[in-house]
Motif scaffolding. Structure first.
Motif, PDB file in Angstrom:
ATOM      1  N   LYS A  62       7.791  -4.862   3.279  1.00  0.00           N
ATOM      2  CA  LYS A  62       6.737  -5.098   4.276  1.00  0.00           C
ATOM      3  C   LYS A  62       5.333  -5.000   3.701  1.00  0.00           C
ATOM      4  CE  LYS A  62       9.320  -3.151   8.157  1.00  0.00           C
ATOM      5  NZ  LYS A  62       9.400  -1.942   8.986  1.00  0.00           N
ATOM      6  N   GLY A  63       5.220  -4.711   2.413  1.00  0.00           N
ATOM      7  CA  GLY A  63       3.870  -4.568   1.858  1.00  0.00           C
ATOM      8  C   GLY A  63       3.895  -4.109   0.421  1.00  0.00           C
ATOM      9  N   TYR A  64       2.728  -3.687  -0.045  1.00  0.00           N
ATOM     10  CA  TYR A  64       2.617  -3.276  -1.451  1.00  0.00           C
ATOM     11  C   TYR A  64       1.500  -2.242  -1.598  1.00  0.00           C
ATOM     12  CZ  TYR A  64      -1.035  -6.832  -1.139  1.00  0.00           C
ATOM     13  OH  TYR A  64      -2.115  -7.562  -0.728  1.00  0.00           O
ATOM     14  N   THR A  65       1.515  -1.543  -2.730  1.00  0.00           N
ATOM     15  CA  THR A  65       0.481  -0.530  -2.979  1.00  0.00           C
ATOM     16  C   THR A  65       0.413  -0.201  -4.464  1.00  0.00           C
ATOM     17  OG1 THR A  65      -0.318   1.686  -2.376  1.00  0.00           O
ATOM     18  CG2 THR A  65       2.046   1.461  -2.673  1.00  0.00           C
ATOM     19  N   ASN A  66      -0.776   0.240  -4.884  1.00  0.00           N
ATOM     20  CA  ASN A  66      -0.831   0.934  -6.171  1.00  0.00           C
ATOM     21  C   ASN A  66      -0.625   2.416  -5.862  1.00  0.00           C
ATOM     22  OD1 ASN A  66      -3.404   1.121  -4.942  1.00  0.00           O
ATOM     23  ND2 ASN A  66      -4.324   1.663  -6.891  1.00  0.00           N
ATOM     24  N   THR A  67      -0.597   3.279  -6.893  1.00  0.00           N
ATOM     25  CA  THR A  67      -0.254   4.680  -6.589  1.00  0.00           C
ATOM     26  C   THR A  67      -1.272   5.716  -7.070  1.00  0.00           C
ATOM     27  OG1 THR A  67       1.186   4.685  -8.534  1.00  0.00           O
ATOM     28  CG2 THR A  67       2.255   4.377  -6.394  1.00  0.00           C
ATOM     29  N   VAL A  68      -1.909   5.493  -8.220  1.00  0.00           N
ATOM     30  CA  VAL A  68      -2.787   6.556  -8.725  1.00  0.00           C
ATOM     31  C   VAL A  68      -4.122   6.048  -9.270  1.00  0.00           C
ATOM     32  CG1 VAL A  68      -0.951   8.192  -9.267  1.00  0.00           C
ATOM     33  CG2 VAL A  68      -1.646   6.558 -11.014  1.00  0.00           C
ATOM     34  N   GLY A  69      -4.555   4.867  -8.892  1.00  0.00           N
ATOM     35  CA  GLY A  69      -5.851   4.368  -9.356  1.00  0.00           C
ATOM     36  C   GLY A  69      -6.991   5.162  -8.726  1.00  0.00           C
ATOM     37  N   LYS A  70      -8.230   4.809  -9.094  1.00  0.00           N
ATOM     38  CA  LYS A  70      -9.387   5.518  -8.505  1.00  0.00           C
ATOM     39  C   LYS A  70      -9.330   5.426  -6.994  1.00  0.00           C
ATOM     40  CE  LYS A  70     -12.651   5.165 -12.264  1.00  0.00           C
ATOM     41  NZ  LYS A  70     -13.483   4.188 -12.966  1.00  0.00           N
ATOM     42  N   THR A  71      -8.891   4.255  -6.522  1.00  0.00           N
ATOM     43  CA  THR A  71      -8.638   4.088  -5.091  1.00  0.00           C
ATOM     44  C   THR A  71      -7.217   3.534  -4.942  1.00  0.00           C
ATOM     45  OG1 THR A  71     -10.946   3.502  -4.762  1.00  0.00           O
ATOM     46  CG2 THR A  71      -9.453   2.993  -2.967  1.00  0.00           C
ATOM     47  N   VAL A  72      -6.489   4.095  -4.001  1.00  0.00           N
ATOM     48  CA  VAL A  72      -5.147   3.584  -3.728  1.00  0.00           C
ATOM     49  C   VAL A  72      -5.215   2.817  -2.409  1.00  0.00           C
ATOM     50  CG1 VAL A  72      -2.741   4.192  -3.287  1.00  0.00           C
ATOM     51  CG2 VAL A  72      -4.064   5.498  -4.962  1.00  0.00           C
ATOM     52  N   VAL A  73      -4.747   1.583  -2.426  1.00  0.00           N
ATOM     53  CA  VAL A  73      -4.814   0.753  -1.223  1.00  0.00           C
ATOM     54  C   VAL A  73      -3.411   0.273  -0.877  1.00  0.00           C
ATOM     55  CG1 VAL A  73      -5.920  -1.230  -0.133  1.00  0.00           C
ATOM     56  CG2 VAL A  73      -7.084  -0.053  -2.008  1.00  0.00           C
ATOM     57  N   MET A  74      -2.959   0.648   0.311  1.00  0.00           N
ATOM     58  CA  MET A  74      -1.633   0.208   0.772  1.00  0.00           C
ATOM     59  C   MET A  74      -1.837  -0.951   1.747  1.00  0.00           C
ATOM     60  SD  MET A  74       0.156   3.966   1.344  1.00  0.00           S
ATOM     61  CE  MET A  74       1.819   3.494   0.946  1.00  0.00           C
ATOM     62  N   CYS A  75      -1.182  -2.075   1.489  1.00  0.00           N
ATOM     63  CA  CYS A  75      -1.395  -3.282   2.304  1.00  0.00           C
ATOM     64  C   CYS A  75      -0.077  -3.803   2.853  1.00  0.00           C
ATOM     65  CB  CYS A  75      -1.988  -4.403   1.452  1.00  0.00           C
ATOM     66  SG  CYS A  75      -3.602  -4.023   0.792  1.00  0.00           S
ATOM     67  N   ASP A  76      -0.193  -4.578   3.952  1.00  0.00           N
ATOM     68  CA  ASP A  76       1.002  -5.310   4.378  1.00  0.00           C
ATOM     69  C   ASP A  76       1.088  -6.608   3.584  1.00  0.00           C
ATOM     70  OD1 ASP A  76      -0.619  -7.241   5.506  1.00  0.00           O
ATOM     71  OD2 ASP A  76      -0.270  -6.620   7.583  1.00  0.00           O
ATOM     72  N   LEU A  77       2.111  -7.416   3.837  1.00  0.00           N
ATOM     73  CA  LEU A  77       2.325  -8.604   3.001  1.00  0.00           C
ATOM     74  C   LEU A  77       1.236  -9.666   3.186  1.00  0.00           C
ATOM     75  CD1 LEU A  77       6.224  -8.960   3.198  1.00  0.00           C
ATOM     76  CD2 LEU A  77       4.847  -8.164   1.273  1.00  0.00           C
ATOM     77  N   ASN A  78       0.410  -9.521   4.250  1.00  0.00           N
ATOM     78  CA  ASN A  78      -0.718 -10.452   4.435  1.00  0.00           C
ATOM     79  C   ASN A  78      -2.002  -9.905   3.822  1.00  0.00           C
ATOM     80  OD1 ASN A  78       0.763 -12.364   5.947  1.00  0.00           O
ATOM     81  ND2 ASN A  78       0.684 -10.954   7.709  1.00  0.00           N
ATOM     82  N   GLY A  79      -1.927  -8.760   3.177  1.00  0.00           N
ATOM     83  CA  GLY A  79      -3.117  -8.188   2.542  1.00  0.00           C
ATOM     84  C   GLY A  79      -3.925  -7.291   3.470  1.00  0.00           C
ATOM     85  N   LYS A  80      -3.446  -7.087   4.689  1.00  0.00           N
ATOM     86  CA  LYS A  80      -4.169  -6.215   5.621  1.00  0.00           C
ATOM     87  C   LYS A  80      -4.017  -4.761   5.165  1.00  0.00           C
ATOM     88  CE  LYS A  80      -4.012  -4.560  10.312  1.00  0.00           C
ATOM     89  NZ  LYS A  80      -2.975  -4.260  11.258  1.00  0.00           N
ATOM     90  N   VAL A  81      -5.153  -4.052   5.055  1.00  0.00           N
ATOM     91  CA  VAL A  81      -5.103  -2.672   4.556  1.00  0.00           C
ATOM     92  C   VAL A  81      -4.475  -1.758   5.610  1.00  0.00           C
ATOM     93  CG1 VAL A  81      -6.473  -0.713   3.765  1.00  0.00           C
ATOM     94  CG2 VAL A  81      -7.113  -3.037   3.071  1.00  0.00           C
ATOM     95  N   LEU A  82      -3.432  -1.032   5.176  1.00  0.00           N
ATOM     96  CA  LEU A  82      -2.729  -0.116   6.084  1.00  0.00           C
ATOM     97  C   LEU A  82      -3.203   1.322   5.886  1.00  0.00           C
ATOM     98  CD1 LEU A  82       0.864  -1.517   5.429  1.00  0.00           C
ATOM     99  CD2 LEU A  82      -0.590  -2.010   7.414  1.00  0.00           C
ATOM    100  N   PHE A  83      -3.589   1.610   4.640  1.00  0.00           N
ATOM    101  CA  PHE A  83      -4.047   2.967   4.317  1.00  0.00           C
ATOM    102  C   PHE A  83      -4.823   2.906   3.018  1.00  0.00           C
ATOM    103  CE2 PHE A  83      -3.411   7.114   2.156  1.00  0.00           C
ATOM    104  CZ  PHE A  83      -3.975   7.940   3.106  1.00  0.00           C
ATOM    105  N   GLU A  84      -5.916   3.698   2.950  1.00  0.00           N
ATOM    106  CA  GLU A  84      -6.722   3.701   1.729  1.00  0.00           C
ATOM    107  C   GLU A  84      -7.013   5.148   1.342  1.00  0.00           C
ATOM    108  OE1 GLU A  84      -9.689   0.614   1.685  1.00  0.00           O
ATOM    109  OE2 GLU A  84     -10.962   1.848   0.376  1.00  0.00           O
TER     110      GLU A  84
END
Ligand SMILES: NC(=O)c1ccc[n+]([C@@H]2O[C@H](COP(=O)([O-])OP(=O)(O)OC[C@H]3O[C@@H](n4cnc5c(N)ncnc54)[C@H](O)[C@@H]3O)[C@@H](O)[C@H]2O)c1
Length: 441
Positions: free
Chosen positions: A316-338
């Motif tokens: 249902k989405g994608y995320t990085n894990t430990v960068g300066k900022t972590v951005v969790m998005c859905d598959l359309n690129g909508k930010v779910l959590f930052e």
């Protein structure tokens, strides 16, 4: 098919799950007068000294009481240093300073908590000695450098569970509060079911540890340990194990790789004997159950792109894990959590807090990180063996690759791996096996 880790290893490894299992038969806290917990260091390493200072910060009532190393100058320096910077937290009697390849046995007898902070190759035998002596453990990463060592380490961790001895691993990302928050969201399904993970550890360090003069041949190689495969496991096992563990954690600790393939080599780490016989770059693909995959890239070369982040893709989405900022998005690129990483808490201190809190809880908060510590180590060894061989290697095949039984060596033994008369170590070349390096600089 034999598996390293039984099914139960993948069910739940968290402290709360373990606490429930072990609370009913909790061991007595091994604390002496005034509930003092005595630390013994196996390996007077830079990280080890840091880890003891972290423990002092995490627990006000622990002291360093014993040290051991194979190099007398390292024990002496460590005692002097601690007496200078933390005199009130040190009580090392002269007969609690040990020198030798098996100093772990004496250190374990002299303390309540063994800090296994020596070079990686000896860790399995330190774990074994600590568990036999009935002591709690802090074990730096990796758990071992070869398949034989992983088996010894896993057996010691399993025995620690039976004896209710707490064991915390130095795979410190597991104790990073900010990453814990991201992992919780992944495991709660914010980006769906995780299908693929990419982990990078692309750094610019060269880690030059020359083969020093003096001492015995064994001590000379131990001083140069980082660049020698039989002592460090190569940089993918020594260092990238952090990233590999992070990836396996993102997958919910439910999968161990089925097989792996990869590419790699020594592009800049060519000088002999100082740059030993390890690689400086590897890229590996893991095949996991249910069609899942994990990829790992690691490099230690100057003037290249730096990257130390993970990338997780779910249904249902994608995320990085430990960068300066972590951005969790859905598959359309909508930010779910930052999350902006603020690093307000040190994972090094948090891992010690967890260990000492668990010990003092008398079993109610029992911890044993042995399963994920051994699984990540073996996954790194699988990568290395796949890259060296140039083949697609299964987990079972990697488990059969054996290793060196270091418990049979002493300081006067000939090192099992040595350079030739020109100072060259044999280097694994994919498709060719082990060959003498042709370049001497
Ligand atoms: N978690 C982390 O972020 C992190 C960071 C750095 C290092 N580490 C790990 O910590 C460990 C130590 O690394 P370092 O760079 O601080 O090492 P170091 O080179 O500073 O020290 C290693 C010490 O171990 C000693 N030693 C070797 N064989 C021994 C034996 N059989 N018994 C007792 N002592 C022995 C050496 O003589 C040396 O003094 C390694 O496993 C490394 O991977 C972890």
């Amino acid at each position: 098919m034999t598996k390293l880790l039984p099914r139960r290893a993948f069910v739940k490894t968290g402290s709360l799950a373990s606490a429930a299992v072990f609370a009913s038969s909790a061991p007595r806290v091994h604390a002496g007068e005034n509930n003092l917990l005595r630390i013994g260091m196996v390996g007077c390493s830079g990280r080890g000294r840091g880890a003891v200072l972290n423990a002092f910060e995490a627990d006000p009532n622990c002291k360093l009481v014993a040290v051991g190393d194979v190099l007398p100058d390292r024990t002496q320096k460590t005692v002097e240093l601690f007496n200078k910077v933390k005199p009130d937290r040190v009580d090392i009697k002269p007969d609690h300073v040990f020198v030798g390849l098996d100093c772990c046995k004496n250190v374990a007898q002299a303390c309540d908590v063994v800090f296994s902070v020596e070079i990686p190759a000896f860790r399995p035998w330190t774990l074994k000695a600590a568990v036999e002596a009935g002591k709690h453990i802090f074990a730096e990463k990796p758990a071992a450098v070869d398949a034989l060592g992983v088996k010894v380490a896993q057996a010691a961790c399993d025995e620690a569970k039976k004896k209710k001895l707490n064991l915390v691993s130095g795979l410190c990302w597991r104790y990073d509060p900010e990453l814990q928050e991201i992992m919780k969201r992944i495991h709660d399904g914010l980006i769906g079911d995780v299908v693929t993970v990419r982990e990078c550890l692309l750094t610019q360090h060269g880690f030059k540890r020359p083969v020093a003069q003096g001492d015995t041949a064994m001590q000379r190689e131990i001083r140069a340990w980082y660049n020698l495969r039989w002592l460090s496991g190569d940089f993918i096992v020594e260092q990238t194990v952090h990233a590999i563990d992070k990836g396996l954690w993102a997958l919910g600790d439910k999968f161990q790789p089925l097989s792996a393939f990869g590419v790699g080599g020594r592009m800049s780490r060519t000088a002999q004997p100082d740059r030993g016989d390890i690689y400086d770059s590897m890229g590996v693909g893991y095949n996991m159950a249910e069609g899942r995959t994990m990829n790992t890239f690691c490099r230690q070369q100057q003037n290249c792109w730096y990257e130390y982040d993970g990338y997780v893709v779910g249904t249902k989405g994608y995320t990085n894990t430990v960068g300066k900022t972590v951005v969790m998005c859905d598959l359309n690129g909508k930010v779910l959590f930052e999350q902006k990483r603020l690093r307000l808490k040190s994972s090094y201190v948090e891992e010690q807090r967890a260990l000492f809190t668990a010990i003092r809880s008398g079993g109610a908060m029992y911890i044993n990180n042995g399963d994920y510590m051994c699984r990540a180590t073996m996954a790194a060894i699988l990568c290395r063996q796949a890259v060296y061989s140039g083949n697609l290697l299964t987990w079972e095949e990697a488990m059969q690759t054996g290793g060196i039984d270091l418990s049979k060596l002493n300081l006067n033994s000939e090192p099992p791996i040595q350079p030739d008369e020109k100072g060259r170590f044999k280097i694994p070349v994919p498709g060719l096996g082990e060959v003498w390096h042709t370049v001497v600089r």
